[in-house]
Scaffold this motif. Structure first.
Motif, PDB file in Angstrom:
ATOM      1  N   HIS B  61       0.822  -1.208   0.000  1.00  0.00           N
ATOM      2  CA  HIS B  61       0.000   0.000   0.000  1.00  0.00           C
ATOM      3  C   HIS B  61       0.856   1.257   0.000  1.00  0.00           C
ATOM      4  N   VAL B  62       1.939   1.226   0.747  1.00  0.00           N
ATOM      5  CA  VAL B  62       2.829   2.395   0.746  1.00  0.00           C
ATOM      6  C   VAL B  62       3.342   2.617  -0.671  1.00  0.00           C
ATOM      7  N   LEU B  63       3.733   1.519  -1.325  1.00  0.00           N
ATOM      8  CA  LEU B  63       4.261   1.653  -2.683  1.00  0.00           C
ATOM      9  C   LEU B  63       3.196   2.171  -3.642  1.00  0.00           C
ATOM     10  N   ALA B  64       1.946   1.773  -3.397  1.00  0.00           N
ATOM     11  CA  ALA B  64       0.872   2.215  -4.277  1.00  0.00           C
ATOM     12  C   ALA B  64       0.653   3.717  -4.175  1.00  0.00           C
ATOM     13  N   LEU B  65       1.139   4.321  -3.118  1.00  0.00           N
ATOM     14  CA  LEU B  65       0.934   5.759  -2.934  1.00  0.00           C
ATOM     15  C   LEU B  65       2.047   6.593  -3.561  1.00  0.00           C
ATOM     16  N   ARG B  66       3.035   5.908  -4.144  1.00  0.00           N
ATOM     17  CA  ARG B  66       4.114   6.663  -4.778  1.00  0.00           C
ATOM     18  C   ARG B  66       3.531   7.551  -5.869  1.00  0.00           C
ATOM     19  N   GLY B  67       3.938   8.809  -5.863  1.00  0.00           N
ATOM     20  CA  GLY B  67       3.468   9.710  -6.898  1.00  0.00           C
ATOM     21  C   GLY B  67       2.062  10.232  -6.664  1.00  0.00           C
ATOM     22  N   GLN B  68       1.383   9.738  -5.638  1.00  0.00           N
ATOM     23  CA  GLN B  68       0.019  10.194  -5.369  1.00  0.00           C
ATOM     24  C   GLN B  68      -0.014  11.271  -4.285  1.00  0.00           C
ATOM     25  N   ALA B  69       1.042  11.359  -3.503  1.00  0.00           N
ATOM     26  CA  ALA B  69       0.981  12.242  -2.349  1.00  0.00           C
ATOM     27  C   ALA B  69       2.340  12.879  -2.105  1.00  0.00           C
ATOM     28  N   ASP B  70       2.322  13.986  -1.367  1.00  0.00           N
ATOM     29  CA  ASP B  70       3.586  14.667  -1.048  1.00  0.00           C
ATOM     30  C   ASP B  70       4.331  13.928   0.044  1.00  0.00           C
ATOM     31  N   CYS B  71       3.586  13.380   0.951  1.00  0.00           N
ATOM     32  CA  CYS B  71       4.242  12.574   1.966  1.00  0.00           C
ATOM     33  C   CYS B  71       3.264  11.501   2.437  1.00  0.00           C
ATOM     34  N   ILE B  72       3.789  10.518   3.112  1.00  0.00           N
ATOM     35  CA  ILE B  72       2.956   9.402   3.553  1.00  0.00           C
ATOM     36  C   ILE B  72       3.000   9.336   5.063  1.00  0.00           C
ATOM     37  N   MET B  73       1.823   9.197   5.653  1.00  0.00           N
ATOM     38  CA  MET B  73       1.798   9.086   7.095  1.00  0.00           C
ATOM     39  C   MET B  73       1.844   7.620   7.498  1.00  0.00           C
ATOM     40  N   VAL B  74       2.822   7.268   8.295  1.00  0.00           N
ATOM     41  CA  VAL B  74       2.905   5.907   8.812  1.00  0.00           C
ATOM     42  C   VAL B  74       2.873   5.995  10.329  1.00  0.00           C
ATOM     43  N   PRO B  75       1.914   5.352  10.945  1.00  0.00           N
ATOM     44  CA  PRO B  75       1.838   5.441  12.405  1.00  0.00           C
ATOM     45  C   PRO B  75       2.903   4.577  13.051  1.00  0.00           C
ATOM     46  N   ARG B  76       3.388   5.031  14.182  1.00  0.00           N
ATOM     47  CA  ARG B  76       4.297   4.202  14.962  1.00  0.00           C
ATOM     48  C   ARG B  76       3.614   3.984  16.305  1.00  0.00           C
ATOM     49  N   PRO B 108       7.885   8.743  -1.126  1.00  0.00           N
ATOM     50  CA  PRO B 108       8.054  10.123  -0.670  1.00  0.00           C
ATOM     51  C   PRO B 108       8.382  10.160   0.821  1.00  0.00           C
ATOM     52  N   GLU B 109       8.516  11.338   1.332  1.00  0.00           N
ATOM     53  CA  GLU B 109       8.854  11.490   2.739  1.00  0.00           C
ATOM     54  C   GLU B 109       7.833  10.775   3.626  1.00  0.00           C
ATOM     55  N   ILE B 110       8.331  10.137   4.675  1.00  0.00           N
ATOM     56  CA  ILE B 110       7.434   9.452   5.597  1.00  0.00           C
ATOM     57  C   ILE B 110       7.271  10.332   6.836  1.00  0.00           C
ATOM     58  N   VAL B 111       6.056  10.712   7.148  1.00  0.00           N
ATOM     59  CA  VAL B 111       5.852  11.404   8.429  1.00  0.00           C
ATOM     60  C   VAL B 111       5.270  10.389   9.396  1.00  0.00           C
ATOM     61  N   GLU B 112       5.763  10.397  10.604  1.00  0.00           N
ATOM     62  CA  GLU B 112       5.273   9.384  11.523  1.00  0.00           C
ATOM     63  C   GLU B 112       4.530   9.994  12.700  1.00  0.00           C
ATOM     64  N   LEU B 113       3.417   9.366  13.004  1.00  0.00           N
ATOM     65  CA  LEU B 113       2.686   9.747  14.205  1.00  0.00           C
ATOM     66  C   LEU B 113       3.065   8.731  15.279  1.00  0.00           C
ATOM     67  N   VAL B 114       3.820   9.205  16.258  1.00  0.00           N
ATOM     68  CA  VAL B 114       4.297   8.290  17.294  1.00  0.00           C
ATOM     69  C   VAL B 114       3.278   8.250  18.430  1.00  0.00           C
ATOM     70  N   VAL B 115       2.761   7.083  18.692  1.00  0.00           N
ATOM     71  CA  VAL B 115       1.848   6.941  19.822  1.00  0.00           C
ATOM     72  C   VAL B 115       2.535   6.071  20.860  1.00  0.00           C
ATOM     73  N   ASP B 116       2.865   6.671  21.967  1.00  0.00           N
ATOM     74  CA  ASP B 116       3.540   5.930  23.021  1.00  0.00           C
ATOM     75  C   ASP B 116       2.913   6.340  24.344  1.00  0.00           C
ATOM     76  N   VAL B 117       1.755   5.796  24.587  1.00  0.00           N
ATOM     77  CA  VAL B 117       0.954   6.253  25.720  1.00  0.00           C
ATOM     78  C   VAL B 117       1.631   5.967  27.049  1.00  0.00           C
ATOM     79  N   GLN B 118       2.477   4.945  27.052  1.00  0.00           N
ATOM     80  CA  GLN B 118       3.203   4.667  28.292  1.00  0.00           C
ATOM     81  C   GLN B 118       4.090   5.840  28.673  1.00  0.00           C
TER      82      GLN B 118
END
Ligand code: SF4
Ligand code: SF4
Lengths: 366, 347
Positions: B61-76, B108-118
């Motif tokens: 899915h990440v690869l499918a977004l190549r060229g479709q977006a300026d950056c890709i959000m990947v959650p951590r 493209p650039e990967i922006v990450e949303l880091v969720v670390d509730v601990q």
């Protein structure tokens, strides 16, 4: 109480020393071998990682030899290792074995200690504990020292296998060394015996870092004698993780270097793996970078099939090795891995390294 | 900015939250298309052989977004709850942005949303993440609250039995309070529970339309997402704690499904090479089963071709469950060892 514990390389020598010095009875399972692993694999979940299957096999062997208490380290880590003990002991109970389990790390420390201490002979407990720890450390160091010597000698010995032959006799004797004095004597004798092994001074071995999942790095019977094989092919093996480091990690105070290098590895690997994954991922990445910086000829990455942290590392490693320009060989093991296949890949890798070195004569003499 | 979100893994659980947040911060959100053979193949090709199928598909899915977006959000997702104990998610979810960033070509650039509730509350993580897009703390706060509220409505819809796609459509169309039409399910003759992670249950390509298949066989499908979160927690607390949060929820759901007389059978859907589930299956089959006797079948999905397998296995299982049920109705609960089937199916 007869305690048994799973194998991990030669860790059993110091652990046995620790327990026996403390006055406890131990049962050391047979070294992992094909049949033991297959036995473990039969009762283990199909897709679990190889160390689980192998250590389950060890437990079964220990129980059959008459052990009544199973000890295992475990913990609440992100990786599967934390649940090994719990699931394994459940499987064994379902198989009809009866035993007492000590899960070090899950039961809190006091409970574990109390269990051990209550099984110790009544007299001079404190002295026994101190003696046990001293023995543990002495044996761990000697095992480490010998293993390093073997690694250095294998690629340059005239008759291949001679250093291992000398040492294996000493390892057997170390298993039964009763006190510190005899440990020291063994060390002296081994030094003398090793000095007699004929070496080829003209040969310049390839330096190769060995990294990956700790169990696969340390257990020669599971990685199909990888270190030895590499040595015979003229590679001087530098594992990032050693039995000594693994054993002493919980007792950091005995050796502060362990803590420091641990922090260093985390820092260096941060651009690639930002968070703790519960395995040896930081050592894999940091070890690769270090190997490149120190001018090693290559790195070999080993891990068991489906291992989570190392799989992640394996996805990332190509990028690291490309950036730092160092050749990489990935070896993935499971209970069906064949020695021939591994050997062929190692040989090809060795050739590659040789060629690479002769084309860049300056590099490689780190 | 145009931000891509891969339709894989925790998309099925948290997408409304991410989308609302990003859109309120003035971005445009693009989602990769539904999983297809092309996406699967791209993922399989770019990944290590023995990593789990779910991650391979995510990479596709990440690869499918190549060229479709300026950056890709990947959650951590490092940890998703704070309960006084250690809590993690699967290591692969923790390292997901690392994998996407360092092992995929030309993304493209990967922006990450880091969720670390601990370590820090969700709000702090979101504020950090959002500072990539705006400097205005007030609008971040507003977006955050809005996103939380949308997510709550989404969860409520899932709880009623809507599939993610339908639920999202509802959220869009009528702000979520429109028709409360429950799923068009027949009055239950048979009830089969599907035990798994949302990304296996709801990805109809990955599981070959398993839910539809079960419905066509005349079964009502019960999902862990339909259970109340507190109920799951309560059930899970009967067992020794697992520190993988999502897996603990699975154990809780399994416990409920296996005990509940309304449920006739449970299918435990597992992704090939899934690390945590290889042990959780064992825990469920050994510990949890002891307290309940509904039949359960582990079903492993891998990426190799050949379709017939899964259908046959599921059919056999449903048949068995049905026979067992009629027998029970006839003989008023004669205790009987529930037959066990296990299966491995391929995509
Ligand atoms: S590090 Fe790898 S081999 Fe060790 S427990 Fe975790 S998944 Fe298994
Ligand atoms: S929980 Fe299993 S399926 Fe999900 S990401 Fe982790 S290994 Fe893959």
């Amino acid at each position: 109480m007869k305690i048994t514990f799973p194998h991990m390389g030669r860790a059993y020598i110091p652990i046995q020393g620790l327990l026996e010095k403390a006055g406890l009875e131990t049962v050391v399972p047979a070294r992992p071998h094909r049949r033991g692993v297959e036995l473990g694999a039969r009762y283990a979940p199909e897709f679990v990682c190889l160390p689980f299957k192998s250590t389950l096999g060890d437990f079964i062997d220990g129980l059959e030899k008459g052990a009544d208490t199973l000890a295992m380290v475990c913990g609440m880590w992100a990786c599967r290792f934390g649940y090994y003990g719990r699931v394994q002991h459940q499987i064994l109970r379902d198989l009809g074995y009866e035993f007492d389990s000590i899960l070090i790390g899950k039961d809190d420390l006091m409970t574990v200690l109390r269990k051990f201490i209550s099984a110790m002979p009544k007299k001079k407990r404190l002295r026994r504990i101190v003696a046990a720890i001293v023995m543990f450390r002495a044996r761990a160091r000697l095992v480490d020292e010998w293993e390093w010597q073997a690694r250095r000698m294998r690629p340059v010995e005239r008759i291949s296998g001679s250093a291992d032959e000398v040492l294996s006799a000493f390892f057997t004797r170390l298993e039964t060394a009763p006190n510190l004095r005899s440990v020291r004597r063994l060390r002296r004798e081994a030094m003398k015996a090793l000095a007699k092994v004929p070496l080829r001074e003209d040969r310049r071995p390839l330096k190769v870092a060995l990294l990956g999942e700790v169990y696969m790095v340390l257990e020669p019977n599971l990685n199909l004698e990888l270190e030895r094989g590499m040595g015979e092919l003229g590679m001087e093996v530098h594992p990032v993780l050693t039995t000594y480091r693994w054993l002493l990690k919980p007792f950091r105070i005995l050796d502060p270097r362990i803590e420091l290098t641990e922090a260093w590895a985390r820092r260096v690997s941060r651009p690639y793996v930002r968070y703790v994954l519960g395995g040896e991922e930081h050592w894999t990445i940091a070890g690769t970078i270090q190997a490149a910086k120190r001018g090693y000829d290559g790195v070999v990455h080993v891990y068991p099939l489906t291992c989570m942290p190392e799989n992640i590392c394996r996805s990332i490693l190509p990028k690291v090795t490309e950036k730092y320009n160092i050749p990489l060989l990935d070896l993935c093991f499971d209970e069906h891995s064949s020695p021939v296949g591994i050997r062929t890949r190692l040989e090809a890798f060795g050739d590659l390294l040789e060629r690479r070195r002769s084309s860049t004569p300056a590099a490689g003499s780190g | 900015m145009k931000i891509g979100i891969p339709r894989g893994l925790m998309y099925y659980k948290y997408f409304p939250f991410w989308k609302t947040l990003l859109e309120d911060l003035g971005n445009e959100v693009v989602v990769s298309p539904h999983t297809s053979r092309r996406i699967l193949e791209a993922g399989v090709e770019s990944c290590v052989d023995d990593i789990c199928l779910a991650v391979k598909i995510f990479c596709g899915h990440v690869l499918a977004l190549r060229g479709q977006a300026d950056c890709i959000m990947v959650p951590r997702l490092v940890s998703v709850e704070k309960n006084g104990h250690d809590a993690f998610t699967c290591p692969k979810l923790i390292a997901l942005p690392d994998i996407a960033r360092h092992s995929l070509e030309g993304v493209p650039e990967i922006v990450e949303l880091v969720v670390d509730v601990q370590r820090r509350p969700l709000w702090n993580s979101v504020a950090r993440f959002a500072s990539n897009f705006t400097w205005n703390p007030l609008s971040i706060r507003r977006a955050y609250l809005h996103a939380l509220e949308v997510q709550d409505r989404y969860d409520a819809l899932l709880c009623k039995g809507f599939a993610p796609d339908q639920a999202m459509k509802q959220l869009e169309s009528s702000n979520g309070n429109g028709r409360d039409a429950p799923l068009p399910q027949e009055p239950p003759s048979l009830c089969v529970a599907l035990l798994s992670h949302p990304y296996l249950i709801f990805d109809d390509f990955l599981n070959q339309g398993l839910r539809g298949m079960l419905q066509r066989m005349g079964a009502r499908v019960l999902l862990p997402t339909m259970l109340d979160a507190n109920l799951i927690k309560r059930e899970a607390s009967c067992y020794e704690a697992l520190s993988w949060s999502y897996e603990r929820d699975l154990v809780g759901a399994a416990s409920y499904f296996l005990k509940n007389p309304e449920v006739d059978g449970v299918i435990f859907l597992i992704s090939f090479a899934c690390g945590p589930d290889s042990l959780v299956t064992e825990i469920v089959m050994r510990e949890v089963r002891r307290k309940g006797d509904n039949p359960i079948m582990p079903l492993v999905i891998d990426e190799h071709s050949g379709t017939a397998g899964l259908h046959t296995r599921v059919e056999a299982f449903v048949d068995m469950v049905e026979r067992r049920k009629t027998r029970q109705v006839g003989a008023e609960c004669v205790p009987q060892g529930a037959g066990e089937l296990s299966g491995r199916a391929s995509l």
